[in-house]
Design a protein around this motif. Structure first.
Motif, PDB file in Angstrom:
ATOM      1  N   GLN A 139      -5.866   8.347   0.284  1.00  0.00           N
ATOM      2  CA  GLN A 139      -6.373   7.165  -0.419  1.00  0.00           C
ATOM      3  C   GLN A 139      -5.311   6.521  -1.307  1.00  0.00           C
ATOM      4  O   GLN A 139      -5.490   5.397  -1.763  1.00  0.00           O
ATOM      5  CB  GLN A 139      -7.585   7.539  -1.279  1.00  0.00           C
ATOM      6  CG  GLN A 139      -8.781   7.975  -0.467  1.00  0.00           C
ATOM      7  CD  GLN A 139      -9.942   8.409  -1.347  1.00  0.00           C
ATOM      8  OE1 GLN A 139      -9.876   8.396  -2.573  1.00  0.00           O
ATOM      9  NE2 GLN A 139     -11.028   8.830  -0.705  1.00  0.00           N
ATOM     10  N   TYR A 140      -4.217   7.217  -1.565  1.00  0.00           N
ATOM     11  CA  TYR A 140      -3.198   6.727  -2.488  1.00  0.00           C
ATOM     12  C   TYR A 140      -1.953   6.194  -1.793  1.00  0.00           C
ATOM     13  O   TYR A 140      -1.150   5.500  -2.424  1.00  0.00           O
ATOM     14  CB  TYR A 140      -2.784   7.834  -3.460  1.00  0.00           C
ATOM     15  CG  TYR A 140      -3.907   8.260  -4.361  1.00  0.00           C
ATOM     16  CD1 TYR A 140      -4.209   7.534  -5.509  1.00  0.00           C
ATOM     17  CD2 TYR A 140      -4.681   9.376  -4.064  1.00  0.00           C
ATOM     18  CE1 TYR A 140      -5.242   7.917  -6.342  1.00  0.00           C
ATOM     19  CE2 TYR A 140      -5.714   9.764  -4.898  1.00  0.00           C
ATOM     20  CZ  TYR A 140      -5.992   9.032  -6.024  1.00  0.00           C
ATOM     21  OH  TYR A 140      -7.021   9.411  -6.846  1.00  0.00           O
ATOM     22  N   PHE A 141      -1.761   6.542  -0.529  1.00  0.00           N
ATOM     23  CA  PHE A 141      -0.581   6.111   0.212  1.00  0.00           C
ATOM     24  C   PHE A 141      -1.011   5.383   1.478  1.00  0.00           C
ATOM     25  O   PHE A 141      -2.084   5.658   2.018  1.00  0.00           O
ATOM     26  CB  PHE A 141       0.294   7.319   0.593  1.00  0.00           C
ATOM     27  CG  PHE A 141       0.855   8.054  -0.588  1.00  0.00           C
ATOM     28  CD1 PHE A 141       1.991   7.604  -1.230  1.00  0.00           C
ATOM     29  CD2 PHE A 141       0.243   9.212  -1.052  1.00  0.00           C
ATOM     30  CE1 PHE A 141       2.510   8.286  -2.321  1.00  0.00           C
ATOM     31  CE2 PHE A 141       0.758   9.900  -2.143  1.00  0.00           C
ATOM     32  CZ  PHE A 141       1.897   9.429  -2.775  1.00  0.00           C
ATOM     33  N   ASP A 142      -0.164   4.491   1.944  1.00  0.00           N
ATOM     34  CA  ASP A 142      -0.437   3.778   3.193  1.00  0.00           C
ATOM     35  C   ASP A 142      -0.378   4.740   4.366  1.00  0.00           C
ATOM     36  O   ASP A 142       0.346   5.740   4.323  1.00  0.00           O
ATOM     37  CB  ASP A 142       0.597   2.668   3.417  1.00  0.00           C
ATOM     38  CG  ASP A 142       0.484   1.552   2.388  1.00  0.00           C
ATOM     39  OD1 ASP A 142      -0.624   1.343   1.837  1.00  0.00           O
ATOM     40  OD2 ASP A 142       1.510   0.885   2.132  1.00  0.00           O
ATOM     41  N   ASP A 143      -1.124   4.411   5.423  1.00  0.00           N
ATOM     42  CA  ASP A 143      -1.030   5.196   6.650  1.00  0.00           C
ATOM     43  C   ASP A 143       0.422   5.242   7.114  1.00  0.00           C
ATOM     44  O   ASP A 143       1.152   4.252   7.005  1.00  0.00           O
ATOM     45  CB  ASP A 143      -1.891   4.586   7.756  1.00  0.00           C
ATOM     46  CG  ASP A 143      -3.346   5.028   7.665  1.00  0.00           C
ATOM     47  OD1 ASP A 143      -3.625   6.045   7.008  1.00  0.00           O
ATOM     48  OD2 ASP A 143      -4.204   4.357   8.266  1.00  0.00           O
ATOM     49  N   TYR A 144       0.809   6.385   7.614  1.00  0.00           N
ATOM     50  CA  TYR A 144       2.145   6.660   8.157  1.00  0.00           C
ATOM     51  C   TYR A 144       3.229   6.721   7.085  1.00  0.00           C
ATOM     52  O   TYR A 144       4.407   6.747   7.414  1.00  0.00           O
ATOM     53  CB  TYR A 144       2.508   5.669   9.272  1.00  0.00           C
ATOM     54  CG  TYR A 144       1.385   5.557  10.280  1.00  0.00           C
ATOM     55  CD1 TYR A 144       1.012   6.661  11.056  1.00  0.00           C
ATOM     56  CD2 TYR A 144       0.654   4.383  10.403  1.00  0.00           C
ATOM     57  CE1 TYR A 144      -0.044   6.581  11.940  1.00  0.00           C
ATOM     58  CE2 TYR A 144      -0.410   4.304  11.289  1.00  0.00           C
ATOM     59  CZ  TYR A 144      -0.752   5.401  12.054  1.00  0.00           C
ATOM     60  OH  TYR A 144      -1.802   5.329  12.927  1.00  0.00           O
ATOM     61  N   SER A 145       2.834   6.784   5.814  1.00  0.00           N
ATOM     62  CA  SER A 145       3.803   7.073   4.759  1.00  0.00           C
ATOM     63  C   SER A 145       4.151   8.548   4.854  1.00  0.00           C
ATOM     64  O   SER A 145       3.312   9.383   5.205  1.00  0.00           O
ATOM     65  CB  SER A 145       3.203   6.823   3.369  1.00  0.00           C
ATOM     66  OG  SER A 145       2.860   5.482   3.203  1.00  0.00           O
ATOM     67  N   GLU A 146       5.395   8.874   4.522  1.00  0.00           N
ATOM     68  CA  GLU A 146       5.812  10.269   4.541  1.00  0.00           C
ATOM     69  C   GLU A 146       5.890  10.806   3.120  1.00  0.00           C
ATOM     70  O   GLU A 146       6.419  10.144   2.238  1.00  0.00           O
ATOM     71  CB  GLU A 146       7.183  10.421   5.199  1.00  0.00           C
ATOM     72  CG  GLU A 146       7.654  11.865   5.255  1.00  0.00           C
ATOM     73  CD  GLU A 146       9.021  12.014   5.888  1.00  0.00           C
ATOM     74  OE1 GLU A 146       9.946  12.448   5.169  1.00  0.00           O
ATOM     75  OE2 GLU A 146       9.147  11.700   7.081  1.00  0.00           O
TER      76      GLU A 146
END
Length: 156
Positions: free
Chosen positions: A123-130
């Motif tokens: 919920q805190y990071f964009d999809d596909y963020s590492e």
């Protein structure tokens, strides 16, 4: 002279990295967990069942000491004793990992379980963020700063 020596020793001790914690790092974000154990939890993309891996910070690595999963699938341990507990199959792989690289996905509901509560990192990071999980050494001064739990719950 004794007072000066005591002050120098205390100051020196306060600057020594006594504490090891788990650090979470993303592209422009970094924070530390005060605790040295956490669980990475997600929904397996094929089996569509929950998986959990529990890590302990030890020196310069994370030790995977517990894996829990509902069903067998790709990546399931096969060469160690397994037991069932609370509807999960549990293994104790005892693997040392210098870092964990994790790709965030809302589809698998990537979550970190800590002693302070769950952090749904999807919920805190964009999809596909590492994100990267690794160990971090701390002095008493850096150990007392805000934790990951503080940073995530403050943004709600």
């Amino acid at each position: 002279m004794i007072l000066v020596t005591a002050i120098v020793l205390l100051l020196g001790a306060s600057l020594y990295p006594w504490f090891t914690s788990i650090n979470l790092k993303a592209e422009q974000f970094s924070c530390d967990f005060r605790e040295d154990v956490l669980t990475l939890q997600w929904i397996h993309s094929v089996e569509r069942e929950m998986w959990r891996e529990t890590y302990q910070a030890e020196g310069d690595h994370l030790r995977l000491f517990r894996s829990q999963f509902k069903t067998f699938g790709a990546g399931t341990p096969y060469n160690e004793p397994l037991k069932t507990q609370g509807g999960f199959v549990e293994s104790n792989p005892n693997l040392n990992m210098p870092k964990i690289y994790w790709i965030i996905s809302r589809n698998v509901e990537s979550t970190l379980n800590t002693i302070n509560g769950d952090i749904p990192i999807h919920q805190y990071f964009d999809d596909y963020s590492e994100i990267t999980l690794s160990t971090q050494k701390h002095t008493i001064w850096t150990f007392l700063k805000d934790t990951c739990y503080d940073k995530f719950t403050a943004s709600n």
